[in-house]
Design a protein around this motif. Structure first.
Motif, short mmCIF file in Angstrom:
data_model
loop_
_atom_site.label_atom_id
_atom_site.label_comp_id
_atom_site.label_asym_id
_atom_site.label_seq_id
_atom_site.Cartn_x
_atom_site.Cartn_y
_atom_site.Cartn_z
N SER A 72 11.19 -1.70 3.25
CA SER A 72 10.25 -0.64 3.59
C SER A 72 10.28 -0.33 5.09
O SER A 72 10.24 0.82 5.51
CB SER A 72 8.87 -1.10 3.12
OG SER A 72 7.88 -0.30 3.59
N SER A 103 11.47 3.60 4.68
CA SER A 103 10.44 4.62 4.75
C SER A 103 9.79 4.72 6.13
O SER A 103 9.46 5.81 6.59
CB SER A 103 9.39 4.41 3.65
OG SER A 103 8.52 3.40 3.99
N ASP A 104 9.64 3.59 6.81
CA ASP A 104 9.03 3.67 8.14
C ASP A 104 9.97 4.39 9.12
O ASP A 104 9.54 5.21 9.92
CB ASP A 104 8.68 2.28 8.66
CG ASP A 104 7.46 1.74 7.94
OD1 ASP A 104 6.69 2.56 7.42
OD2 ASP A 104 7.28 0.52 7.89
N THR A 136 9.85 8.09 8.44
CA THR A 136 8.67 8.72 9.04
C THR A 136 8.88 8.95 10.53
O THR A 136 8.56 10.03 11.06
CB THR A 136 7.43 7.81 8.86
OG1 THR A 136 7.37 7.43 7.51
CG2 THR A 136 6.17 8.49 9.28
N TYR A 150 -4.46 8.02 5.82
CA TYR A 150 -3.03 7.82 6.00
C TYR A 150 -2.64 6.36 6.12
O TYR A 150 -1.62 5.93 5.60
CB TYR A 150 -2.51 8.62 7.20
CG TYR A 150 -2.01 9.95 6.74
CD1 TYR A 150 -0.67 10.15 6.45
CD2 TYR A 150 -2.89 10.98 6.50
CE1 TYR A 150 -0.21 11.37 5.97
CE2 TYR A 150 -2.46 12.20 6.02
CZ TYR A 150 -1.11 12.39 5.76
OH TYR A 150 -0.66 13.58 5.27
N ARG A 151 -3.49 5.60 6.80
CA ARG A 151 -3.19 4.18 6.94
C ARG A 151 -3.20 3.53 5.55
O ARG A 151 -2.28 2.79 5.19
CB ARG A 151 -4.25 3.53 7.84
CG ARG A 151 -3.78 2.27 8.46
CD ARG A 151 -4.63 1.90 9.67
NE ARG A 151 -3.82 1.31 10.70
CZ ARG A 151 -3.19 0.14 10.59
NH1 ARG A 151 -3.26 -0.55 9.50
NH2 ARG A 151 -2.49 -0.34 11.59
N GLN A 161 -2.69 4.94 2.77
CA GLN A 161 -1.54 5.42 2.03
C GLN A 161 -0.27 4.62 2.35
O GLN A 161 0.49 4.25 1.48
CB GLN A 161 -1.32 6.87 2.41
CG GLN A 161 -0.46 7.65 1.46
CD GLN A 161 -0.41 9.10 1.92
OE1 GLN A 161 -1.44 9.70 2.23
NE2 GLN A 161 0.76 9.65 2.00
N ARG A 162 -0.10 4.31 3.62
CA ARG A 162 1.11 3.61 4.01
C ARG A 162 1.09 2.14 3.56
O ARG A 162 2.11 1.58 3.19
CB ARG A 162 1.32 3.69 5.52
CG ARG A 162 1.52 5.10 5.99
CD ARG A 162 2.32 5.13 7.25
NE ARG A 162 3.63 4.57 7.05
CZ ARG A 162 4.65 5.21 6.48
NH1 ARG A 162 4.49 6.43 6.03
NH2 ARG A 162 5.81 4.62 6.35
N ASN A 165 2.00 2.28 0.03
CA ASN A 165 3.41 2.66 -0.08
C ASN A 165 4.32 1.44 0.09
O ASN A 165 5.27 1.25 -0.66
CB ASN A 165 3.73 3.72 0.99
CG ASN A 165 5.11 4.29 0.79
OD1 ASN A 165 5.58 4.40 -0.33
ND2 ASN A 165 5.77 4.63 1.88
N SER A 178 1.06 8.99 10.50
CA SER A 178 2.04 8.20 9.76
C SER A 178 3.01 7.57 10.73
O SER A 178 3.38 6.40 10.59
CB SER A 178 2.86 9.07 8.80
OG SER A 178 2.04 9.97 8.18
N SER A 234 1.43 4.64 12.47
CA SER A 234 1.34 3.41 11.69
C SER A 234 2.73 2.87 11.39
O SER A 234 2.91 1.65 11.34
CB SER A 234 0.48 3.59 10.45
OG SER A 234 1.19 4.22 9.46
N ALA A 235 3.71 3.75 11.23
CA ALA A 235 5.08 3.26 11.03
C ALA A 235 5.55 2.54 12.30
O ALA A 235 6.14 1.46 12.24
CB ALA A 235 6.03 4.41 10.71
#
Ligand SMILES: Nc1ncnc2c1ncn2[C@@H]1O[C@H](COP(=O)(O)OP(=O)(O)OP(=O)(O)O)[C@@H](O)[C@H]1O
Length: 606
Positions: free
Chosen positions: A144, A148-149, A152, A211-212, A214-215, A218, A328, A331-332
């Motif tokens: 991840s 995904s990070d 982003t 959003y946090r 959500q991540r 995720n 996002s 947080s990423a």
């Protein structure tokens, strides 16, 4: 407050102010370090943004000037002014387009460079981290971080950064143009700014949380996916599919809810902003319309005012959109930076001891104890001397501590107290390179990488010649079966036809270890039972591999144990018996009982 271990923060949605500060500082530090080498290009993109936004903002002003000041001269037969304004208008429009294009290209270059650097850093770092880290941080989470990070961050760097600059600038320029054209528009903007301020504040708070959350979900989603498919054999063997499906379904549902939450926040914010914008535009048109009727304003000015009034809230909307992306990305970035800040628990010495001559493989546990978790010792103080060349079998019940002893010798973990010496040198003082040359651990799984058989044997010594690879394979008895593979040593193990059996995997991993030629070998003997001929082949290969080396074998086969020079019986983190197999059998202790029950099982199997 104590520093919170970076990766431990990952699963939490709300952080304390102090933790947030730490996370932000870490993220900024990382961003700066990634962007520093690209400073010049970044400045150039900013210049391009200023030019492009400046020109775009100037267009309505030119239009207004043209309508108000060039039509009358044109009617009087002077076409010069109108031609000039039209030419200027087109030149500005084309230049604005060109600078925008250059900006997009340059920004993408910058962001790709930055990501390239980050990607390499993360992969390298993930490899540098100790086994301990990977045993607790699931591979799904590493995936991840790397996928995904980074994705982003890519969107953020690709469009976000220059979008932020251009949006902010266009807001400033548009407001300035509005005020310049009519001061009353400025007053109107001030009035509209009040509800917009509160609305934006509300939005920021809720969207950040959404959003946090959500991540976090995720990452769980990816983690669950990777875990299920890494363990697909176990999933199928135990018909775990329904539970796995429902567990994945639950997380997916949670993810859907979290996404909906953030969409709801957007759903309230965007229409409210549009409504405020429309009221503002209407007001400008009414007041401006009366001013034109009263003769205090020209039509061109009203047109420019309308265009600006229509545009002035666009940046707020874009900024809010950007805010989501920014959230996002933040947080990423927090996760990526916390991952990169994680220090290997087993660190390489700053000044490694270099030794001359061939190592002999003398191992000494000097009052060594070890705990994975504080207060729960997995190995009680142990003094043990294994002279060079001795073959030691480690036996004991499951969970007794056999693998722990093995992992300490391989330095996958550092001892909690005491010292572990290899040929008189503390293994913490040896460079990783030297340690890996002197101590090799072969695990049960005998992992093979995609690539040819030869590549797999050559793994730890890429410089080894073909002859050396073949010699190693011959020594452990792997040559014959390899020659029977479709393309011999060049058979790709990731392709059909390159599938090898469990026993053959082990033989390849023996050849791999043979090529390294370590003085100490640690082996977790595979438990999977093989057919008799393969079993014999593996046993013979093992015997040749162990010859002349100090070895620690976590033995699962009686024959291996009986062939050893010395048996260590481990129980609850202590060595309870130590001696030659025959001596221990005669003494009639735990080992003797184990041999009895081993013999019984074999009798039953026969
Ligand atoms: N990564 C870890 N974190 C925490 N505790 C651990 C970890 N690995 C092992 N342990 C604990 O340490 C003890 C010894 O485990 P170890 O793996 O050394 O046993 P073992 O004798 O090799 O068992 P087996 O034959 O089942 O592999 C066990 O109680 C185990 O639960």
């Amino acid at each position: 407050m104590a520093r919170v271990a970076p990766v431990l923060q990952e699963d939490r949605v709300e952080l304390s102010a102090e933790e947030q500060k730490q996370a932000q500082a870490r993220s900024l530090k990382l961003l700066r370090s990634v962007l520093r080498p690209l400073k010049k290009q970044l400045i150039l993109t900013l210049v391009l943004v200023v030019v492009s936004v400046g020109l775009t903002t100037a267009l309505p002003l030119l239009l207004s000037y043209g309508i108000d000041n060039t039509i009358t001269p044109l009617m009087e037969g002077h076409s010069g002014p109108v031609t000039l304004v039209v030419a200027l208008y087109f030149a500005a429009a084309v230049l604005a387009g060109l600078t925008l294009y250059a900006n997009v290209v340059l920004t993408t270059k910058v962001s790709q460079r930055a990501l390239f650097d980050l990607r390499k850093r993360m992969f390298g770092h993930a490899q540098r981290l100790s086994v301990q880290f990977h045993e607790t941080y699931t591979s799904g989470r590493v995936v991840s971080r790397l996928t995904s990070d980074l994705e982003t961050l890519k969107s953020f760097l690709d469009s976000g950064l220059s979008q932020l600059a251009s949006t902010l600038l266009s807001m400033v320029f548009t407001v300035a143009a509005l005020v310049l054209l009519d001061w009353r528009a400025g007053v109107g903007l001030l009035v509209a700014a009040v509800p917009i301020y509160f609305l934006t504040r509300w939005f920021r708070k809720h969207s950040a949380l959404a959003y946090r959350a959500q991540r976090v979900v995720n990452a769980q989603l990816i983690g669950r996916f990777v875990e299920t498919f890494t363990g697909i054999r176990a999933v199928k063997a135990f018909r775990y599919e329904p539970q796995a499906r429902s567990a994945y379904g639950n997380i997916a549902e949670d993810f859907r809810v979290k996404v909906m939450d953030s969409i709801k926040v957007n759903g309230i914010f965007m229409p409210s902003l549009t409504a405020i914008g429309n009221v503002f535009l209407g007001t400008v048109m009414i007041i401006g319309g009366y001013a034109v009727l009263g003769g205090s304003m020209q039509v061109g000015t009203l047109l420019a005012l309308a265009i600006y009034a229509n545009r002035v809230f666009e940046p707020v909307m874009a900024l809010s959109d950007f805010y989501n992306l920014f959230q996002s990305a933040v947080s990423a970035l927090e996760k990526v930076s916390s991952f990169l800040e994680e220090e290997p628990s087993v660190a390489e010495p700053e000044h490694p001891v270099t030794r001359e001559g061939k190592p002999s493989g003398d191992v000494l546990f000097d009052n060594v104890s070890f705990s994975y978790l504080p207060g729960r010792p997995a190995l009680h103080p142990l003094d043990l001397h294994v002279p060079a060349g001795q073959q030691v079998a480690l036996v004991g019940k499951t969970g007794a501590g056999k693998s722990t002893v093995a992992k300490l010798i391989a330095r996958f973990y550092d001892v909690s107290s005491g010292r572990l010496l290899l040929d008189g040198v503390d293994i913490r003082d040896l460079s990783d390179e030297q340690l890996r040359r002197e101590v090799v651990m072969i695990t049960q799984e005998a992992f093979l990488f995609s690539g040819s058989v030869a590549d797999n044997i050559r793994l730890a010594r890429p410089s080894a010649s073909d002859e050396e690879v073949i010699a190693a394979a011959r020594s452990v008895g792997a040559h014959d079966f390899i020659m029977n593979l479709p393309s011999g040593y060049e058979t790709n193990l990731a392709k059909r036809g390159g599938r090898v059996s469990a026993g053959q995997r082990q033989l390849i991993s023996f050849a791999r270890a043979f090529l390294v030629n370590p003085s100490v070998l640690i082996l977790d003997e595979a438990t999977a039972s093989l057919d008799i001929p393969t079993e014999r082949l593996v046993q013979r290969g093992l015997a040749r591999l162990l010859q002349g080396r100090t070895s620690f074998v976590i033995a699962h086969r009686l024959s291996t144990v009986l062939d050893s020079d010395r048996v260590l019986v481990v129980s609850e983190g202590r060595m309870i018996e130590d001696g030659a197999p025959s001596a221990l059998i005669t003494a009639g202790g735990v080992f003797a009982e184990m041999v009895d029950s081993w013999n019984e099982t074999m009798a039953v199997e026969e």
